[in-house]
Design a protein around this motif. Structure first.
Motif, short mmCIF file in Angstrom:
data_model
loop_
_atom_site.label_atom_id
_atom_site.label_comp_id
_atom_site.label_asym_id
_atom_site.label_seq_id
_atom_site.Cartn_x
_atom_site.Cartn_y
_atom_site.Cartn_z
N MET A 50 -9.34 6.54 -7.08
CA MET A 50 -7.99 6.43 -6.54
C MET A 50 -8.06 5.61 -5.25
O MET A 50 -8.79 5.95 -4.33
CB MET A 50 -7.43 7.83 -6.27
CG MET A 50 -6.17 7.85 -5.47
SD MET A 50 -5.40 9.47 -5.23
CE MET A 50 -6.69 10.47 -4.61
N SER A 51 -7.30 4.52 -5.18
CA SER A 51 -7.27 3.71 -3.97
C SER A 51 -6.47 4.41 -2.87
O SER A 51 -5.56 5.18 -3.15
CB SER A 51 -6.67 2.34 -4.27
OG SER A 51 -5.30 2.47 -4.61
N GLN A 52 -6.87 4.14 -1.65
CA GLN A 52 -6.17 4.72 -0.51
C GLN A 52 -4.79 4.08 -0.36
O GLN A 52 -4.59 2.94 -0.76
CB GLN A 52 -6.98 4.51 0.77
CG GLN A 52 -8.32 5.21 0.78
CD GLN A 52 -8.17 6.72 0.70
OE1 GLN A 52 -7.35 7.30 1.40
NE2 GLN A 52 -8.93 7.34 -0.18
N ILE A 53 -3.87 4.82 0.25
CA ILE A 53 -2.57 4.26 0.54
C ILE A 53 -2.57 3.81 1.99
O ILE A 53 -3.04 4.52 2.88
CB ILE A 53 -1.42 5.25 0.23
CG1 ILE A 53 -0.07 4.54 0.31
CG2 ILE A 53 -1.48 6.49 1.13
CD1 ILE A 53 1.05 5.25 -0.41
N GLU A 54 -2.10 2.60 2.21
CA GLU A 54 -2.06 2.04 3.57
C GLU A 54 -0.76 2.49 4.23
O GLU A 54 0.33 2.20 3.73
CB GLU A 54 -2.14 0.52 3.53
CG GLU A 54 -2.16 -0.11 4.90
CD GLU A 54 -2.29 -1.62 4.86
OE1 GLU A 54 -1.77 -2.25 5.79
OE2 GLU A 54 -2.89 -2.15 3.91
N HIS A 70 2.43 -0.31 -1.65
CA HIS A 70 1.28 0.20 -2.43
C HIS A 70 1.37 -0.30 -3.87
O HIS A 70 0.36 -0.75 -4.44
CB HIS A 70 1.24 1.72 -2.36
CG HIS A 70 0.04 2.31 -3.02
ND1 HIS A 70 -1.22 2.25 -2.45
CD2 HIS A 70 -0.11 2.96 -4.19
CE1 HIS A 70 -2.09 2.84 -3.26
NE2 HIS A 70 -1.44 3.29 -4.31
N ASP A 108 0.18 -3.77 -4.22
CA ASP A 108 -1.20 -3.95 -3.72
C ASP A 108 -1.23 -4.50 -2.30
O ASP A 108 -2.12 -5.28 -1.94
CB ASP A 108 -1.99 -4.87 -4.66
CG ASP A 108 -2.15 -4.26 -6.05
OD1 ASP A 108 -2.39 -3.04 -6.15
OD2 ASP A 108 -2.01 -5.01 -7.03
N ASN A 109 -0.21 -4.13 -1.50
CA ASN A 109 -0.11 -4.56 -0.11
C ASN A 109 -0.19 -6.07 0.06
O ASN A 109 -0.69 -6.58 1.07
CB ASN A 109 -1.16 -3.85 0.77
CG ASN A 109 -0.89 -2.37 0.82
OD1 ASN A 109 0.19 -1.94 1.22
ND2 ASN A 109 -1.85 -1.57 0.38
N SER A 134 0.28 9.22 -6.67
CA SER A 134 -0.38 10.53 -6.64
C SER A 134 0.33 11.47 -5.67
O SER A 134 0.93 11.04 -4.68
CB SER A 134 -1.85 10.38 -6.24
OG SER A 134 -1.96 10.12 -4.85
N HIS A 156 -1.02 10.96 -2.15
CA HIS A 156 -0.44 9.84 -1.41
C HIS A 156 0.95 10.19 -0.88
O HIS A 156 1.29 9.87 0.26
CB HIS A 156 -0.37 8.59 -2.28
CG HIS A 156 -1.70 7.94 -2.50
ND1 HIS A 156 -1.91 7.03 -3.51
CD2 HIS A 156 -2.88 8.03 -1.84
CE1 HIS A 156 -3.16 6.60 -3.46
NE2 HIS A 156 -3.77 7.20 -2.46
#
Length: 186
Positions: free
Chosen positions: A1-5, A44, A47-48, A141, A144
């Motif tokens: 799971m990628s982090q949320i900026e 998000h 992909d920012n 998620s 997030h």
């Protein structure tokens, strides 16, 4: 799971809000945090990608603003008009069709498949997440959503929407019907 900026400061958002903060009044902090949450979710989904950031920030500052500027429950068109007018007047150079579309379709129930679909769909999904307080996640998620809500607390934003529906519609029920007919797109 990628982090949320999560960007706690967005200078463009604050600059855009400066013109409207007084008319939004006591509802400002709740609306501001709603805008920050939705921008975070949309970016998000994108992909920012920085190419979308100014458009997303601008669209979300304006997306509900007609509730306060025009005191309308069918607020999409007044919000679009303000965004497009300010875009032209201040020569921001944002694609008017993409800006209008991100505002116009943000309450669409089904996926948006027209021009500028990538950014409009990201904005649509982001607003649904926040409008439902994360009950509708659109692939985001729970973790997030919790992180974003912790960074930008609700501050009564959803209660504000109910209050405005009652104030402008005469009752919460009538206002709710007017809002649904005025802003929900199929």
């Amino acid at each position: 799971m990628s982090q949320i900026e999560i960007k706690l400061e967005r200078p463009r958002v604050e600059l855009l809000f400066a013109k409207y903060q007084e008319v939004i009044g006591d509802d400002y902090l709740g609306y501001r945090n709603h805008v920050y949450r939705t921008i975070t979710y949309a970016m998000h989904f994108l992909d920012n990608d920085e190419q979308y950031e100014q458009l997303v920030e601008t669209a979300f500052v304006y997306h509900d603003i007609g509730l306060w500027t025009d005191r309308e429950l069918a607020y999409l068109e007044p919000s679009e008009i303000l965004a497009l007018s300010d875009n032209a007047q201040h020569q921001w150079g944002l694609d008017p069709d993409a800006l209008r579309g991100a505002i116009h379709w943000h309450h669409k129930i089904s996926p948006y498949k027209g021009p500028h679909a990538k950014v409009i769909e990201a904005c649509r999904k982001a607003d649904w997440i926040d409008a439902t307080k994360g009950a509708v996640r659109k692939g985001m998620s729970k973790e997030h959503i919790q992180q974003v809500e912790q960074a930008f607390p609700n501050l009564g934003f959803h209660d504000t929407l109910l209050r405005l529906a009652k104030d402008y519609g005469g009752s919460t029920l009538v206002g709710g019907v007017k809002v649904t007919l005025g802003i929900v797109k199929w």
